[in-house]
Design a protein around this motif. Structure first.
Motif, PDB file in Angstrom:
ATOM      1  N   GLY A   1       0.834  -1.196   0.000  1.00 51.56           N
ATOM      2  CA  GLY A   1       0.000   0.000   0.000  1.00 51.56           C
ATOM      3  C   GLY A   1       0.869   1.247   0.000  1.00 51.56           C
ATOM      4  N   GLY A   2       0.250   2.360   0.360  1.00 51.57           N
ATOM      5  CA  GLY A   2       0.974   3.627   0.372  1.00 51.57           C
ATOM      6  C   GLY A   2       1.099   4.208  -1.023  1.00 51.57           C
ATOM      7  N   SER A   3       1.989   5.187  -1.156  1.00 52.84           N
ATOM      8  CA  SER A   3       2.105   5.923  -2.419  1.00 52.84           C
ATOM      9  C   SER A   3       3.230   5.428  -3.328  1.00 52.84           C
ATOM     10  N   THR A   4       4.276   4.863  -2.739  1.00 54.85           N
ATOM     11  CA  THR A   4       5.447   4.492  -3.553  1.00 54.85           C
ATOM     12  C   THR A   4       5.112   3.540  -4.696  1.00 54.85           C
ATOM     13  N   PRO A   5       4.298   2.504  -4.456  1.00 55.14           N
ATOM     14  CA  PRO A   5       4.072   1.528  -5.538  1.00 55.14           C
ATOM     15  C   PRO A   5       3.113   2.001  -6.629  1.00 55.14           C
TER      16      PRO A   5
ATOM     17  N   ASP B   1      -1.809  -5.086   3.354  1.00 57.91           N
ATOM     18  CA  ASP B   1      -2.553  -4.422   4.431  1.00 57.91           C
ATOM     19  C   ASP B   1      -3.585  -3.504   3.804  1.00 57.91           C
TER      20      ASP B   1
ATOM     21  N   ARG C   1      -6.453  -0.078   4.823  1.00 62.53           N
ATOM     22  CA  ARG C   1      -7.004   0.872   5.784  1.00 62.53           C
ATOM     23  C   ARG C   1      -8.502   0.647   5.905  1.00 62.53           C
TER      24      ARG C   1
ATOM     25  N   ASN D   1      -5.887   1.258  -0.202  1.00 60.97           N
ATOM     26  CA  ASN D   1      -4.822   0.623  -0.984  1.00 60.97           C
ATOM     27  C   ASN D   1      -5.412  -0.132  -2.174  1.00 60.97           C
TER      28      ASN D   1
ATOM     29  N   GLY E   1       6.388  -1.716   1.465  1.00 61.85           N
ATOM     30  CA  GLY E   1       7.004  -0.399   1.569  1.00 61.85           C
ATOM     31  C   GLY E   1       7.658  -0.269   2.930  1.00 61.85           C
ATOM     32  N   LEU E   2       8.144   0.927   3.220  1.00 60.44           N
ATOM     33  CA  LEU E   2       8.784   1.180   4.511  1.00 60.44           C
ATOM     34  C   LEU E   2       8.432   2.584   4.960  1.00 60.44           C
ATOM     35  N   GLY E   3       7.953   2.696   6.186  1.00 56.81           N
ATOM     36  CA  GLY E   3       7.682   4.028   6.718  1.00 56.81           C
ATOM     37  C   GLY E   3       8.927   4.596   7.383  1.00 56.81           C
TER      38      GLY E   3
ATOM     39  N   HIS F   1       8.073   1.024  10.063  1.00 55.09           N
ATOM     40  CA  HIS F   1       6.943   0.086   9.858  1.00 55.09           C
ATOM     41  C   HIS F   1       6.950  -0.429   8.433  1.00 55.09           C
ATOM     42  N   THR F   2       6.365  -1.610   8.270  1.00 51.20           N
ATOM     43  CA  THR F   2       6.099  -2.140   6.944  1.00 51.20           C
ATOM     44  C   THR F   2       4.751  -2.844   6.998  1.00 51.20           C
ATOM     45  N   ALA F   3       4.067  -2.896   5.865  1.00 48.45           N
ATOM     46  CA  ALA F   3       2.647  -3.249   5.890  1.00 48.45           C
ATOM     47  C   ALA F   3       2.009  -2.354   6.961  1.00 48.45           C
TER      48      ALA F   3
ATOM     49  N   ARG G   1      -6.734  -0.658  10.808  1.00 54.78           N
ATOM     50  CA  ARG G   1      -6.199  -1.268   9.589  1.00 54.78           C
ATOM     51  C   ARG G   1      -6.223  -2.783   9.761  1.00 54.78           C
TER      52      ARG G   1
ATOM     53  N   LYS H   1      13.057   8.649   3.903  1.00 55.51           N
ATOM     54  CA  LYS H   1      13.310   7.261   4.330  1.00 55.51           C
ATOM     55  C   LYS H   1      14.807   7.012   4.578  1.00 55.51           C
TER      56      LYS H   1
HETATM   57  C1  6PG Z   1       0.293   1.427   3.888  1.00 53.76           C
HETATM   58  C2  6PG Z   1       1.517   0.601   3.596  1.00 53.76           C
HETATM   59  C3  6PG Z   1       2.669   1.124   4.375  1.00 53.76           C
HETATM   60  C4  6PG Z   1       3.500   1.887   3.364  1.00 53.76           C
HETATM   61  C5  6PG Z   1       4.542   2.746   4.045  1.00 53.76           C
HETATM   62  C6  6PG Z   1       5.257   3.615   3.014  1.00 53.76           C
HETATM   63  O1  6PG Z   1      -0.832   0.897   3.776  1.00 53.76           O
HETATM   64  O2  6PG Z   1       0.487   2.607   4.156  1.00 53.76           O
HETATM   65  O3  6PG Z   1       1.327  -0.692   3.736  1.00 53.76           O
HETATM   66  O4  6PG Z   1       3.462   0.133   4.990  1.00 53.76           O
HETATM   67  O5  6PG Z   1       4.134   0.955   2.497  1.00 53.76           O
HETATM   68  O6  6PG Z   1       3.875   3.569   4.982  1.00 53.76           O
HETATM   69  O7  6PG Z   1       4.292   4.461   2.435  1.00 53.76           O
HETATM   70  P1  6PG Z   1       4.689   5.435   1.201  1.00 53.76           P
HETATM   71  O8  6PG Z   1       4.965   4.540   0.036  1.00 53.76           O
HETATM   72  O9  6PG Z   1       3.440   6.275   1.005  1.00 53.76           O
HETATM   73  O10 6PG Z   1       5.885   6.215   1.648  1.00 53.76           O
END
Ligand code: 6PG
Length: 261
Positions: free
Chosen positions: A57-61, A88, A90, A100, A160-162, A166-168, A196, A219
């Motif tokens: 999830g998140g924005s990177t992918p 994961d 929300r 996501n 991803g990685l916060g 955190h991941t997932a 979540r 990051k």
């Molecule tokens: C989510 C992701 C979360 C995400 C990281 C990085 O649902 O937000 O699973 O683990 O991969 O927070 O998020 P960005 O890609 O937005 O930096």
């Protein structure tokens, strides 16, 4: 020997020998990741007739998913063999900008030659969050092969990685970090006053391949800790993954800026 061989030492993502690939910018990272995801899905299909893939999830992918929707990758993916899940989700409806599933559907899945039964959203319904977790875990148990411990084995999990490690949705200080019996679990984030659902450590650790996508200067400090130094003291959530399968890190130069070359 069942995969993974339970006698092999667990290799956390941060142990020496982690496969780290640094790309000039987010576009190059996304294109390289599209190549790797396509190749790994084809390998899984050739080896086992199916590819069970969990999306990050998140924005990177987002850009990665956009690329996978078009040539050459869309012409190379083994579409009939793909089963797509989420790492994961929300607690929002698919139409919500934070979803996501909603993001992946908008930029990729809605235009992909996939039957409805090949895409498995992870509905994090806050009104029934524990049942929603159990329902998704049941889906994984029905759909995926299991390892010797009975854990569902993904062919590939994108992560991803916060900045907090955190991941997932395995966030620092949350009870889910201690969850070892459920494959999917709810996470309440106080800072966002929201729920979540997330895959838990046993499932991440059982996967044949983890592929991390990390971009952006925000990051860099976390990556320097996770990849740049031996794990010591309080481990960040991502450092607690005792991966049995292969782990690849795809970073852009900004995120990798503080890694010693
Ligand atoms: C989510 C992701 C979360 C995400 C990281 C990085 O649902 O937000 O699973 O683990 O991969 O927070 O998020 P960005 O890609 O937005 O930096």
């Amino acid at each position: 020997m069942p995969f993974p061989d339970p006698t092999t030492p667990a290799a956390t993502p941060t142990t020496a020998g982690a496969d780290i690939r640094i790309h000039t910018d987010p576009e190059a990272l996304s294109r390289a990741a599209a190549d790797r995801v396509t190749a790994l899905c084809r390998e899984a299909e050739a080896a086992r007739g199916a590819c069970h893939l969990a999306l990050a999830g998140g924005s990177t992918p987002r850009r990665l998913y956009q690329l996978l929707a078009g040539p050459p990758w869309s012409q190379q993916l083994p579409w009939p063999a793909l089963q797509i899940y989420f790492g994961d989700e929300r607690a929002v409806p698919p139409e919500h900008p934070d979803s996501n599933y909603g993001m992946a559907r908008a930029v990729w899945l809605a235009r992909a030659p996939l039957a409805a039964g090949q895409v498995h959203p992870m509905p994090a319904d806050p009104a029934r969050i524990n049942q929603a977790a159990a329902d998704y875990a049941g889906l994984l148990e029905r759909q995926l092969p299991r390892n010797e411990a009975g854990v569902p084995v993904f062919d590939l999990i994108l992560l991803g990685l916060g900045p907090d490690g955190h991941t997932a949705s395995l966030f620092p200080g949350t009870p889910v970090l201690e969850e070892r019996t459920r494959w999917v679990a709810p996470v309440y984030l106080e800072q966002h006053d929201s729920w979540r659902l997330t895959l838990t450590y046993p499932v991440l650790e059982a996967a044949r391949q983890l592929l991390f996508l990390v971009a952006g200067a925000d990051k860099a400090a976390c990556l320097a800790r996770v990849l740049g130094t031996p794990a010591n003291g309080e481990l960040l959530p991502v450092q607690r993954i005792a991966a049995r399968g292969r782990v690849e890190w795809h970073l852009d130069a900004a995120a990798a800026e503080r890694l010693k070359s």
